[in-house]
Scaffold this active site. Structure first.
Site, mmCIF file in Angstrom:
data_model
loop_
_atom_site.group_PDB
_atom_site.id
_atom_site.type_symbol
_atom_site.label_atom_id
_atom_site.label_comp_id
_atom_site.label_asym_id
_atom_site.label_seq_id
_atom_site.Cartn_x
_atom_site.Cartn_y
_atom_site.Cartn_z
ATOM 1 N N GLU A 179 16.014 72.967 35.641
ATOM 2 C CA GLU A 179 15.701 71.876 36.563
ATOM 3 C C GLU A 179 15.915 72.303 38.007
ATOM 4 O O GLU A 179 16.739 73.159 38.285
ATOM 5 C CB GLU A 179 16.666 70.704 36.331
ATOM 6 C CG GLU A 179 16.710 70.205 34.922
ATOM 7 C CD GLU A 179 17.845 69.212 34.695
ATOM 8 O OE1 GLU A 179 17.990 68.770 33.560
ATOM 9 O OE2 GLU A 179 18.588 68.913 35.644
ATOM 10 N N CYS A 192 18.096 71.746 45.282
ATOM 11 C CA CYS A 192 19.182 72.173 44.404
ATOM 12 C C CYS A 192 18.549 73.062 43.332
ATOM 13 O O CYS A 192 17.702 72.610 42.570
ATOM 14 C CB CYS A 192 19.823 70.934 43.786
ATOM 15 S SG CYS A 192 21.145 71.308 42.633
ATOM 16 N N CYS A 218 24.563 77.198 30.711
ATOM 17 C CA CYS A 218 25.740 77.673 31.435
ATOM 18 C C CYS A 218 26.825 77.992 30.420
ATOM 19 O O CYS A 218 26.963 77.300 29.414
ATOM 20 C CB CYS A 218 26.231 76.595 32.412
ATOM 21 S SG CYS A 218 27.609 77.133 33.455
ATOM 22 N N CYS A 271 32.381 73.390 30.975
ATOM 23 C CA CYS A 271 33.143 72.285 31.582
ATOM 24 C C CYS A 271 32.788 70.991 30.838
ATOM 25 O O CYS A 271 31.609 70.646 30.729
ATOM 26 C CB CYS A 271 32.804 72.150 33.067
ATOM 27 S SG CYS A 271 33.124 73.653 33.995
ATOM 28 N N CYS A 280 30.241 68.281 32.302
ATOM 29 C CA CYS A 280 28.942 68.706 32.844
ATOM 30 C C CYS A 280 27.910 68.824 31.734
ATOM 31 O O CYS A 280 28.146 69.473 30.714
ATOM 32 C CB CYS A 280 29.102 70.048 33.569
ATOM 33 S SG CYS A 280 27.540 70.715 34.167
ATOM 34 N N SER A 320 27.665 77.824 45.106
ATOM 35 C CA SER A 320 28.766 77.041 44.551
ATOM 36 C C SER A 320 29.277 77.698 43.276
ATOM 37 O O SER A 320 28.494 78.167 42.459
ATOM 38 C CB SER A 320 28.238 75.639 44.234
ATOM 39 O OG SER A 320 29.219 74.851 43.627
ATOM 40 N N ASN A 348 28.968 61.608 38.102
ATOM 41 C CA ASN A 348 27.749 61.025 37.563
ATOM 42 C C ASN A 348 28.075 60.702 36.106
ATOM 43 O O ASN A 348 28.119 61.599 35.277
ATOM 44 C CB ASN A 348 26.619 62.046 37.664
ATOM 45 C CG ASN A 348 25.290 61.376 37.818
ATOM 46 O OD1 ASN A 348 25.041 60.327 37.238
ATOM 47 N ND2 ASN A 348 24.423 61.975 38.617
ATOM 48 N N CYS A 406 23.145 67.633 37.227
ATOM 49 C CA CYS A 406 22.503 68.832 36.727
ATOM 50 C C CYS A 406 22.588 68.884 35.210
ATOM 51 O O CYS A 406 23.589 68.552 34.610
ATOM 52 C CB CYS A 406 23.126 70.072 37.340
ATOM 53 S SG CYS A 406 24.789 70.415 36.777
HETATM 54 N N1 SAH Z 1 28.527 76.266 38.243
HETATM 55 C C1 SAH Z 1 28.521 75.995 39.639
HETATM 56 C C2 SAH Z 1 27.274 75.333 40.166
HETATM 57 C C3 SAH Z 1 26.595 74.287 39.320
HETATM 58 S S1 SAH Z 1 27.318 72.695 39.165
HETATM 59 C C4 SAH Z 1 29.738 75.175 39.994
HETATM 60 O O1 SAH Z 1 30.450 74.766 39.097
HETATM 61 O O2 SAH Z 1 30.004 74.997 41.172
HETATM 62 C C5 SAH Z 1 27.202 71.969 40.744
HETATM 63 C C6 SAH Z 1 28.256 70.926 40.987
HETATM 64 O O3 SAH Z 1 28.033 69.738 40.197
HETATM 65 C C7 SAH Z 1 29.651 71.407 40.607
HETATM 66 O O4 SAH Z 1 30.558 71.052 41.613
HETATM 67 C C8 SAH Z 1 29.900 70.655 39.321
HETATM 68 O O5 SAH Z 1 31.258 70.572 39.026
HETATM 69 C C9 SAH Z 1 29.244 69.333 39.618
HETATM 70 N N2 SAH Z 1 29.008 68.493 38.449
HETATM 71 C C10 SAH Z 1 28.713 68.844 37.182
HETATM 72 N N3 SAH Z 1 28.601 67.770 36.393
HETATM 73 C C11 SAH Z 1 28.802 66.697 37.177
HETATM 74 C C12 SAH Z 1 28.807 65.299 36.948
HETATM 75 N N4 SAH Z 1 28.575 64.798 35.729
HETATM 76 N N5 SAH Z 1 29.068 64.493 37.998
HETATM 77 C C13 SAH Z 1 29.301 64.993 39.237
HETATM 78 N N6 SAH Z 1 29.298 66.299 39.513
HETATM 79 C C14 SAH Z 1 29.068 67.144 38.499
#
Ligand code: SAH
Length: 435
Positions: A151, A164, A171, A175, A178, A268, A370, A413
């Site tokens: 995406e 973005c 990935c 986490c 996510c 990031s 989110n 994402c």
């Molecule tokens: N892997 C990298 C970049 C991709 S995620 C990183 O972790 O920085 C980009 C951002 O979105 C990160 O800060 C991640 O923690 C955040 N993110 C992921 N899922 C999310 C969610 N459900 N709500 C808000 N932010 C989220």
């Protein structure tokens, strides 16, 4: 002892008592991370699996955007043409956002098709385009050459256009909050696949797809993406080489690259400390963002599995080193999750840890999670959010709440790919059962 029963409101950190407001009615529960509706992959040690190597290694065919200008020239010569043709091809792609041979009228007619075939293998096929915020936000779902889905999200803000971009298919960082992490890592994206997201977005803007485009002329340049956040799917620093080549090419003068300002590019990371130090040595002034989400190892170990490798203090030291090396102020990303990481004492602890490393080197970007409402993953209330932000600001840490765009189009994402994957799974299931 059941960690869920601990009251983290007054947890001392490293022998130091944390300043908190008096307990009583204000003492808040501690929700612990847990997956819902899916199971986190764990290793023999019971810890969440971290995937650094991609299971699928095959990369797409080489594309013009994978090559330096010199390499493009060599290839053109190899194809029996003078090397200036490489510049023309590069202009078509990086300045006019086209890889359509029919539009390349400055190239010899009888060679256009084979040049396009040699330099522009199709990389991203649009599967879906979702538009929201009155046309100011577009989310793209792309299919790659091997069927993998990624995406990108295009957002118009006053005075800037942000894209973005994704850096990996899936990935491997696992986490639990996510959406991208749920399916694990499929493969690294190629340099050209990363860049093509920008070129495709620029084409959409030029065609008027992102609301009313400003006209070129009278000293005004045509509108295009001028801000990139590598915050889509994937962990950019786990695909270090291809991502950095793409970043250098975004910043390279046209037609070698996109001619963007490096300052408008944000990389990031979840916190791969050695790679952060390597990034600092790249000598390119990109903005660096660290997805911290918790200032204490106790919670961050569960929230960000890679914290088992590189602890909070270690990544903060690496982030500070990035500032020392580049002079670029570091962004700390912090998704506020109700009763999980949004306690006042955590705002104080975060401020203490950042201030302990000096002043003026960092700012914090809390962002409401989110969420899936009602689950353990719910965004913080407005009051708690405000207090978190206020405490950081009061402690001298510049803090701005980030807005969330595109919630109603699965803006976070990985959510779109996840729902598309669900649909594909359901279809496959139905097909299998109809047989
Ligand atoms: N892997 C990298 C970049 C991709 S995620 C990183 O972790 O920085 C980009 C951002 O979105 C990160 O800060 C991640 O923690 C955040 N993110 C992921 N899922 C999310 C969610 N459900 N709500 C808000 N932010 C989220």
């Amino acid at each position: 002892m059941d960690p869920n029963k601990l009251n983290h409101e007054n947890q001392p950190e490293q022998g130091k008592l944390i300043r908190t407001r008096p307990r009583s009615a204000e003492a808040r529960p501690q929700t612990r991370p847990r997956t819902e509706g899916w199971t986190q992959l764990t290793g023999p040690d019971g810890r969440p699996t971290l995937q650094f190597a991609s299971p699928r290694v095959k990369q797409p065919p080489q594309h013009l955007a994978d090559m330096t200008l010199e390499e493009r020239e060599a290839k053109v010569v190899e194809l029996g043409l003078p090397k200036f043709r490489a510049k023309q091809l590069s202009k078509h792609y990086f300045e006019h956002y086209t890889s359509d041979p029919a539009k390349m009228t400055d190239l010899p007619k009888d060679r256009r098709d084979d040049l396009a075939e040699a330099f522009f293998p199709p990389l991203l096929t649009e599967v879906k385009r979702l538009v929201t915020d009155d046309g100011a936000t577009i989310k793209f779902l792309w299919r790659l050459f091997d069927g993998a889905l990624v995406e990108s999200v295009l957002m118009r803000y006053p005075g800037r256009i942000t894209l973005c971009v994704s850096s990996q298919c899936g990935c491997g960082m696992n986490c639990p909050f996510c959406a991208t992490g749920q399916a694990g890592l499929t493969r690294n994206m190629s340099t050209a696949e990363i860049l093509d997201q920008v070129v495709q977005a620029n084409r959409v803007i030029a065609e008027g797809g992102l609301g009313r485009a400003r006209e070129e002329g009278n000293g005004a340049e045509a509108e295009r993406v001028n801000n990139i956040v590598v915050m889509g799917m994937g962990e950019p620093l786990a695909n270090y080489k291809r991502v950095m080549t793409a970043v250098h090419r975004m910043a390279a003068d046209a037609p070698e690259g996109l001619g963007m300002s490096a300052r408008g590019i944000t990389v990031s990371t979840v916190g791969l400390a050695p790679a952060i130090r390597k990034l600092a040595d790249e000598n390119i002034p990109v903005t660096f963002a660290l997805s911290l989400h918790a200032p204490d190892d106790q919670l961050r170990d569960e929230l960000i599995p890679v914290n088992s490798r590189w602890k909070v203090d270690e990544v903060l030291d690496a982030a500070r080193a990035y500032f020392d090396r580049t002079g670029r102020r570091v962004s700390i990303e912090y998704a506020l999750i109700k009763d999980m990481n949004d306690h006042a004492w955590r705002a104080e602890l975060l401020a203490d840890k950042l201030n302990a490393r000096g002043r003026g080197w960092v700012h914090v970007n809390p962002i409401p999670l989110n969420p899936t409402p009602g689950s353990v993953w719910t965004s913080s209330t407005r009051e708690v959010t405000r207090e978190f932000v206020d405490r950081l600001n009061a402690a001298g840490i510049p803090t701005t709440l980030r807005d969330t765009r595109g919630k109603e189009i699965d803006g976070a994402c990985g959510q779109l790919v996840a729902s598309e994957q669900d649909k594909a799974d359901a279809a496959a299931f139905a097909a299998a059962n109809n047989e």
